[in-house]
Scaffold this active site. Structure first.
Site, PDB file in Angstrom:
ATOM      1  N   ARG A  57     -10.184 -41.244  77.879  1.00 57.70           N
ATOM      2  CA  ARG A  57     -10.026 -39.830  77.511  1.00 57.70           C
ATOM      3  C   ARG A  57     -10.428 -39.045  78.750  1.00 57.70           C
ATOM      4  NH1 ARG A  57     -11.837 -40.891  71.399  1.00 57.70           N
ATOM      5  NH2 ARG A  57      -9.746 -41.358  70.710  1.00 57.70           N
ATOM      6  N   ASP A  88      -2.301 -36.805  69.851  1.00 60.33           N
ATOM      7  CA  ASP A  88      -2.499 -35.387  70.098  1.00 60.33           C
ATOM      8  C   ASP A  88      -2.942 -35.010  71.516  1.00 60.33           C
ATOM      9  OD1 ASP A  88      -2.355 -33.052  68.906  1.00 60.33           O
ATOM     10  OD2 ASP A  88      -4.108 -33.262  67.614  1.00 60.33           O
ATOM     11  N   GLY A  89      -4.073 -35.574  71.949  1.00 57.74           N
ATOM     12  CA  GLY A  89      -4.660 -35.236  73.254  1.00 57.74           C
ATOM     13  C   GLY A  89      -3.753 -35.629  74.400  1.00 57.74           C
ATOM     14  N   ASP A 113      -3.846 -43.042  63.319  1.00 60.12           N
ATOM     15  CA  ASP A 113      -4.014 -41.960  62.339  1.00 60.12           C
ATOM     16  C   ASP A 113      -2.710 -41.535  61.646  1.00 60.12           C
ATOM     17  OD1 ASP A 113      -6.588 -42.078  63.250  1.00 60.12           O
ATOM     18  OD2 ASP A 113      -6.460 -40.273  64.472  1.00 60.12           O
ATOM     19  N   LYS A 199     -13.232 -51.195  33.198  1.00 59.85           N
ATOM     20  CA  LYS A 199     -12.785 -51.503  34.562  1.00 59.85           C
ATOM     21  C   LYS A 199     -13.760 -52.491  35.194  1.00 59.85           C
ATOM     22  CE  LYS A 199     -10.464 -48.888  38.186  1.00 59.85           C
ATOM     23  NZ  LYS A 199      -9.284 -49.712  38.052  1.00 59.85           N
ATOM     24  N   GLU A 208     -12.582 -40.739  56.711  1.00 62.91           N
ATOM     25  CA  GLU A 208     -13.749 -40.317  57.502  1.00 62.91           C
ATOM     26  C   GLU A 208     -13.883 -38.793  57.624  1.00 62.91           C
ATOM     27  OE1 GLU A 208     -13.765 -41.521  61.613  1.00 62.91           O
ATOM     28  OE2 GLU A 208     -11.662 -41.030  61.901  1.00 62.91           O
ATOM     29  N   ARG A 232     -22.778 -49.685  46.696  1.00 65.97           N
ATOM     30  CA  ARG A 232     -22.839 -50.153  48.083  1.00 65.97           C
ATOM     31  C   ARG A 232     -21.816 -49.377  48.915  1.00 65.97           C
ATOM     32  NH1 ARG A 232     -26.547 -52.249  46.085  1.00 65.97           N
ATOM     33  NH2 ARG A 232     -27.363 -54.375  46.330  1.00 65.97           N
ATOM     34  N   ARG A 241      -8.966 -50.542  64.632  1.00 68.77           N
ATOM     35  CA  ARG A 241      -8.220 -50.181  65.844  1.00 68.77           C
ATOM     36  C   ARG A 241      -7.836 -51.378  66.701  1.00 68.77           C
ATOM     37  NH1 ARG A 241      -9.815 -44.676  68.604  1.00 68.77           N
ATOM     38  NH2 ARG A 241      -9.731 -46.003  70.421  1.00 68.77           N
TER      39      ARG A 241
HETATM   40  O1  F6P Z   1      -7.614 -41.172  66.685  1.00 68.42           O
HETATM   41  C1  F6P Z   1      -7.821 -42.516  66.447  1.00 68.42           C
HETATM   42  C2  F6P Z   1      -9.235 -42.769  65.979  1.00 68.42           C
HETATM   43  O2  F6P Z   1      -9.401 -44.147  65.732  1.00 68.42           O
HETATM   44  C3  F6P Z   1      -9.671 -41.975  64.747  1.00 68.42           C
HETATM   45  O3  F6P Z   1      -9.190 -42.532  63.549  1.00 68.42           O
HETATM   46  C4  F6P Z   1     -11.163 -41.991  64.896  1.00 68.42           C
HETATM   47  O4  F6P Z   1     -11.721 -40.852  64.304  1.00 68.42           O
HETATM   48  C5  F6P Z   1     -11.350 -41.944  66.386  1.00 68.42           C
HETATM   49  O5  F6P Z   1     -10.145 -42.393  66.975  1.00 68.42           O
HETATM   50  C6  F6P Z   1     -12.487 -42.786  66.897  1.00 68.42           C
HETATM   51  O6  F6P Z   1     -12.667 -42.477  68.236  1.00 68.42           O
HETATM   52  P1  F6P Z   1     -13.720 -43.207  69.174  1.00 68.42           P
HETATM   53  O7  F6P Z   1     -13.189 -44.599  69.433  1.00 68.42           O
HETATM   54  O8  F6P Z   1     -13.759 -42.385  70.407  1.00 68.42           O
HETATM   55  O9  F6P Z   1     -14.996 -43.279  68.418  1.00 68.42           O
END
Ligand code: F6P
Length: 308
Positions: A57, A88-89, A113, A199, A208, A232, A241
């Protein structure tokens, strides 16, 4: 993203173009961390998550001086166009760079996302949903055996796409997403209804970015009002990711990579390439970033019907 890079490299070479890889995103363009790529530079990366070009970034690219340095290297390496894979960025940076230096740019949507307009799906989204669903399946074994209530937090930044998909795919009793305001009382009413219906296990998916707070905060609020559940919390985090991409993601990335190069050859610039109704579509980069991509109400309806 590796699958998209492979497609961009191979499509370029197929069309007799030279192609260069820029390491560490815009930081690499600023520092000149750039090298030519060849057909075999991208061998055996299709099944690997992440990006072999690395990512960053870049704070420096946000500044005019940083972008000027980037343009110096753009000229030094005799580049004609930029393919940017990201969200986006990355696209905002590409848009400004293209505007300032009249450089052709094309974006490929790469974010788990799925929050970009102009494409039904972004690269990584399907893999992230599959990872989340698989995790929910595993959590359900404890939820069922111990008759517990689980709050599972998934990623997505300000968007609820992963939450909705993994909630339906994982059979959650409820999901809470940033786009919809749901109260703790509504959630409790849903849980009580399930309990009255015998259930066997309860899993609630929390996106999040949800307005009620993170999964721990939601769990605490529920605990205060509903004491008969053993509760829990699991936060899936960066598990979502990584990992080997699904076939859906590999195919999407391959199609978009080829279409990016074909778009540039056709003189397109400042667009993002996407897939809409299973056809390649080019959308102005502004529109892809600025237009709000809405969750499908149909999916909410389905989730509600099935959560009884
Ligand atoms: O934009 C992708 C993403 O994985 C989001 O879902 C999450 O909020 C963010 O990036 C996490 O970013 P970092 O790896 O900088 O914590």
């Amino acid at each position: 993203m590796n699958a998209a890079i492979r497609a961009v490299v191979r499509a370029s070479i197929y069309y007799n173009l030279e192609i260069f890889g820029i390491y560490k995103g815009y930081d690499g363009l600023i520092s000149g961390n750039i090298e030519q790529l060849f057909v075999r530079s991208v061998s055996n990366i299709l099944s690997r998550g992440g990006t072999f070009l690395l990512s960053a970034r870049s704070q420096e690219f946000r500044t005019k001086e940083g972008r000027e340095k980037a343009y110096e290297n753009f000229k030094k390496f005799d580049l004609d166009a930029l393919v940017v894979i990201g969200g986006d960025g990355s696209f905002t940076g590409a848009d400004i760079f293209s505007e300032e230096f009249d450089v052709p740019v094309i974006g490929i949507p790469g974010t788990i996302d799925n929050d970009l307009a102009g494409t039904d799906f972004t690269i990584g989204f399907d893999t992230a949903c599959n990872t989340a669903t698989e995790a929910i399946d595993k959590i359900r074994d404890t939820a069922s055996s111990h008759e517990r209530l689980f709050f599972v937090e998934v990623m997505g930044r300000d968007a609820g796409f992963i939450a909705v998909n993994s909630a339906i795919g994982g059979g959650a009793v409820a999901m809470i997403v940033p786009e919809h305001s749901w109260s703790i009382d509504q959630l409790i009413a849903r849980l009580r209804k399930g309990a009255a219906n015998q259930k066997a296990s309860n899993i609630v998916i929390i996106a999040e970015g949800c307005q009620l707070g993170n999964a721990y905060a939601v769990a605490d609020q529920v605990k205060e009002k509903l004491d008969y559940f053993d509760i829990r919390v699991t936060v899936l985090g960066h598990l979502q990711r990584g990992g080997s991409p699904t076939t859906m993601d590999r195919v999407l990335a391959s199609r978009l990579g080829v279409a990016a190069i074909e778009g540039l050859r056709d003189g397109k610039s400042k667009v993002m390439v996407g897939v809409v109704n299973n056809h390649i579509a080019y959308t102005h980069i502004h529109e892809a970033i600025k237009t709000e991509k809405r969750l499908d109400p149909e999916e909410f309806r389905v989730a509600k019907i099935l959560s009884i």
